[in-house]
Design an enzyme around this catalytic site. Sequence first.
Site, PDB file in Angstrom:
ATOM      1  N   GLU A  17      -7.952 -29.362   2.931  1.00 34.83           N
ATOM      2  CA  GLU A  17      -8.089 -29.017   4.384  1.00 34.83           C
ATOM      3  C   GLU A  17      -7.279 -27.684   3.783  1.00 34.83           C
ATOM      4  O   GLU A  17      -6.249 -27.089   4.405  1.00 34.83           O
ATOM      5  CB  GLU A  17      -7.255 -29.872   4.974  1.00 34.83           C
ATOM      6  N   ALA A  76       5.129 -30.299   1.033  1.00 35.21           N
ATOM      7  CA  ALA A  76       4.654 -28.896   2.335  1.00 35.21           C
ATOM      8  C   ALA A  76       5.405 -28.092   2.340  1.00 35.21           C
ATOM      9  O   ALA A  76       6.719 -27.319   2.620  1.00 35.21           O
ATOM     10  CB  ALA A  76       4.541 -29.915   3.351  1.00 35.21           C
ATOM     11  N   ARG A 118      11.309 -28.555  -2.657  1.00 33.52           N
ATOM     12  CA  ARG A 118      12.569 -27.380  -3.132  1.00 33.52           C
ATOM     13  C   ARG A 118      13.400 -28.300  -2.676  1.00 33.52           C
ATOM     14  O   ARG A 118      13.698 -28.469  -1.280  1.00 33.52           O
ATOM     15  CB  ARG A 118      11.994 -26.174  -2.170  1.00 33.52           C
ATOM     16  N   GLY A 171      -3.586 -29.234   5.100  1.00 29.18           N
ATOM     17  CA  GLY A 171      -3.710 -27.587   5.128  1.00 29.18           C
ATOM     18  C   GLY A 171      -3.456 -26.298   5.078  1.00 29.18           C
ATOM     19  O   GLY A 171      -1.863 -26.282   5.149  1.00 29.18           O
ATOM     20  N   SER A 179      -3.514 -23.754  -1.477  1.00 32.53           N
ATOM     21  CA  SER A 179      -3.829 -22.596  -1.905  1.00 32.53           C
ATOM     22  C   SER A 179      -3.880 -23.484  -3.217  1.00 32.53           C
ATOM     23  O   SER A 179      -2.608 -23.695  -3.375  1.00 32.53           O
ATOM     24  CB  SER A 179      -3.325 -21.499  -1.454  1.00 32.53           C
ATOM     25  N   ALA A 194       0.723 -29.735   3.009  1.00 31.81           N
ATOM     26  CA  ALA A 194       0.166 -28.105   3.595  1.00 31.81           C
ATOM     27  C   ALA A 194       0.968 -26.840   4.177  1.00 31.81           C
ATOM     28  O   ALA A 194       2.069 -27.338   3.476  1.00 31.81           O
ATOM     29  CB  ALA A 194       0.703 -28.571   5.400  1.00 31.81           C
ATOM     30  N   ARG A 200      -7.358 -24.971   0.129  1.00 32.89           N
ATOM     31  CA  ARG A 200      -8.235 -23.309  -0.611  1.00 32.89           C
ATOM     32  C   ARG A 200      -8.682 -23.563  -1.782  1.00 32.89           C
ATOM     33  O   ARG A 200      -7.286 -23.498  -2.850  1.00 32.89           O
ATOM     34  CB  ARG A 200      -7.438 -21.825  -0.333  1.00 32.89           C
TER      35      ARG A 200
END
Lengths: 344, 344, 344
Positions: A221, A280, A318, A238, A241, A264, A223
């Site tokens: 989901e 995420a 983080r 989602g 990157s 995501a 790139r």
Amino acid sequence: MSESVLHSFGFGIVTRNSAGEIIEVYYPQPVMNPESSLSAALTSVCGPENNTVEINDVLHEELAEALLRTSESSTVEFLNKLAESSPAIILCLIATDYPPQSISEAYLKLHLLSHRLCKPHSLNLDGLFGVLRNLAWTNEGAIDLNDLPARQLSARLAGNVLEVSSVDKFPKMTNYIVPRGVRIAHTARVRLGAYLGEGTTIMHEGFVNFNAGTEGTAMIEGRISAGVVVGDNSDLGGGSSTMGTLSGGGKEIISVGKNCLVGANAGIGFPLADGCIVEAGLYVTAGTKVNLLDGVGTLIKTAKAKEICQLTDRLYRRNSLSGTVECVPLHATISLNDDLHSHN
Amino acid sequence: MSESVLHSFGFGIVTRNSAGEIIEVYYPQPVMNPESSLSAALTSVCGPENNTVEINDVLHEELAEALLRTSESSTVEFLNKLAESSPAIILCLIATDYPPQSISEAYLKLHLLSHRLCKPHSLNLDGLFGVLRNLAWTNEGAIDLNDLPARQLSARLAGNVLEVSSVDKFPKMTNYIVPRGVRIAHTARVRLGAYLGEGTTIMHEGFVNFNAGTEGTAMIEGRISAGVVVGDNSDLGGGSSTMGTLSGGGKEIISVGKNCLVGANAGIGFPLADGCIVEAGLYVTAGTKVNLLDGVGTLIKTAKAKEICQLTDRLYRRNSLSGTVECVPLHATISLNDDLHSHN
Amino acid sequence: MSESVLHSFGFGIVTRNSAGEIIEVYYPQPVMNPESSLSAALTSVCGPENNTVEINDVLHEELAEALLRTSESSTVEFLNKLAESSPAIILCLIATDYPPQSISEAYLKLHLLSHRLCKPHSLNLDGLFGVLRNLAWTNEGAIDLNDLPARQLSARLAGNVLEVSSVDKFPKMTNYIVPRGVRIAHTARVRLGAYLGEGTTIMHEGFVNFNAGTEGTAMIEGRISAGVVVGDNSDLGGGSSTMGTLSGGGKEIISVGKNCLVGANAGIGFPLADGCIVEAGLYVTAGTKVNLLDGVGTLIKTAKAKEICQLTDRLYRRNSLSGTVECVPLHATISLNDDLHSHN
């Protein structure tokens, strides 16, 4: 590689522009590493070098004769089927994996990848952008941009719409080949030249560039940039990157290991080892300084992500109270949702 | 529920594969909770159980007679219109809301949601992925993946392109129904089975999965995962994420309350209460530790987001100097841009 | 501006709904600031005010005569070509740049922008949303939403699919004009009214709203919101966000300077000065408090981003150990990948 063995070949159906130049090629059944007898038959007619020939009646007959001598009747049948229906058939032979020199060679290589006949990074694609033409991809097929305004006007005057879906050097993969065992919710986001392993689902927000892809089961989901390969049983969340090397990004070649999860809206600018999670929303570049912690939270050292990226089974997060990016051991097993993945 | 009252029904136009199997159904006018006389007429012909029947001439006549006895002339007219034009008409009756057992039942339920005849989570969709087929969605309609290569080759040999827009179990909603009062800038990103409230705008970066959606006015430029519902007058910023429960995410069922704003590139992994804002770029998962502050900035406590998620009118932000994720009271009213929303 | 000089005009091909109303206009060759003789010829027939007229035989003859008197034979030829082929031709004259009052004026202005005849923010677009109709954009052209259900049913009964690609007030740009020297990998994400400078590549994840765009060479893999302009030689990374002023965002007008890089999944809510980088994954809004550092890392001051946004050649980053957002001087030159950009 002996002279008589081809790297690959394909019979293709071409699109030409109004000047008669080939601008696009569709290879329904590309072949990689053909048997030596088949290679010999083709090169006996077309020569031993990389070559693209147009199939006219004379050449059709010569090829059929040469192929039948080597009992390649199925290849002859396929050639006959194409040539009887269409006047725009070519044969592209790649004897040596040089940088692509023509549109027909470039498209053949992109087909080989998407047909899973070879893996990303295994083909010489140097100079590919310079060989491919920027085209309008439409409901009437590929159109040269010089021809486009007149075609658009003609369509509208006839009461139709010329749907221009893309203006790009690369077409979408699924108008050429849908490999076995995949779902691609929105096909505009997977370029020809993508390699999708069996069991891969590309959701609407997923994207796969050429010479990139997945090795097996995957839920994508996010790139997958050019050159990036995602290992088996991994999940790109989602909007996540993977940093490419073509533009803007750094020099690191990015990959995602097996059994990984990039959350995501997260991202990575370094190769992610097997069994790792990036939480995420967290983007970790190659140069991000990370606090490496042990299993009880003790600081082992502070290092750039690219310096510790060989460590498997880690969570990158983080700390939401201190704001520090941390890398901690991970013992839980990630498993993709069975129900989602078992029905491709 | 008495035996004679149907849960729902629809006359559908079907697509079959080359083996003659139903692979997709379009219900132009699905009906939920039909009146008891209408239910009785249909079940008198088709039986009282969940059932899908093909409409042949004999059945057409029987249905018309039964319907006319109950003064359902408009239903008969609609049936006549369909059956006179197409040989591929079915009637799907759902008497009891069991898990979908067939493609016709599954599509009927997805239609009911997108026609706003029932809300997300109100239908039994257990096992849906196993019932639906993975299909190629093309300019020639739904195509079985086994039939696709031959269809692609035929199209190209005829000088055409078979446009494969999606390879998925779910079609896009708008090729079935566009509910009243919505804008959907890019329809490939809204699946059949989405529920879009009146006044909803889905921008190009928005996405809505099945069994999910919006309850009223909304500006959606982010992703509404399967099962997620967004309350009235809320805004999902560009690229924002709501964590789904199908894959990768946790077990929390996510929702977004009324009058909320999830900022651009932000995300949530917990149910967001009414009147809350998540600042742009911040991803808060259920387990994120958050410093809960009062109106003057004093720390009340540190808690996981899921432990304080019932609090309304709060701003979730990451303090840009300390890096700490904070939850602070919010008194400003959020209002969507009137000009954008008043002209759907 | 003297009375006889037009602001702009265009001959258009229109789509009407079933009630006969114009719902959409395609202007193949819109004209901005026509020569005074051409303006005079057109206004002598159509009057000196903003006006849209339907071209019937009588008007066609009058216009041709007036144009030929001013030696505008190419305009006459174009008019003849349109009018001979289609019964749905209009002439839209804009004498004064008032807020658009009709669909034909609104579409003409959107065409002017996408044809690069004028820059974003140079046209009066007040009230645009109220003038444009929300339409279904389909393979059969623009369809009024009131007409859609019947059209969908008819298509399916005839064995076809009515592909509804978008339900929106704005169409996609590329079905009207593809400006010279651009690539747009996925055209559904660029609205008519976008201004794309020569040398611009919009990747699949890129997006450009109306009245927004790029001034020259650019690699756009992020979202250019309405009103935002990106300077020459800048790069918006994958999934990056520029905050719009239409909805949800603040009041600051956002822009991106020359030679900038907004990293993947990053975002800005303030105007970014020339030569600046925002690191991947970092969202900086106008009100984000930022530590401004000098070249050796000494704190100069803490300020809101909007207070220091005039500073050029800076890197905005979140310190990955302290969690603090910092702005530091930047001396490295950013250059886009030549191979990617030199073959448009």
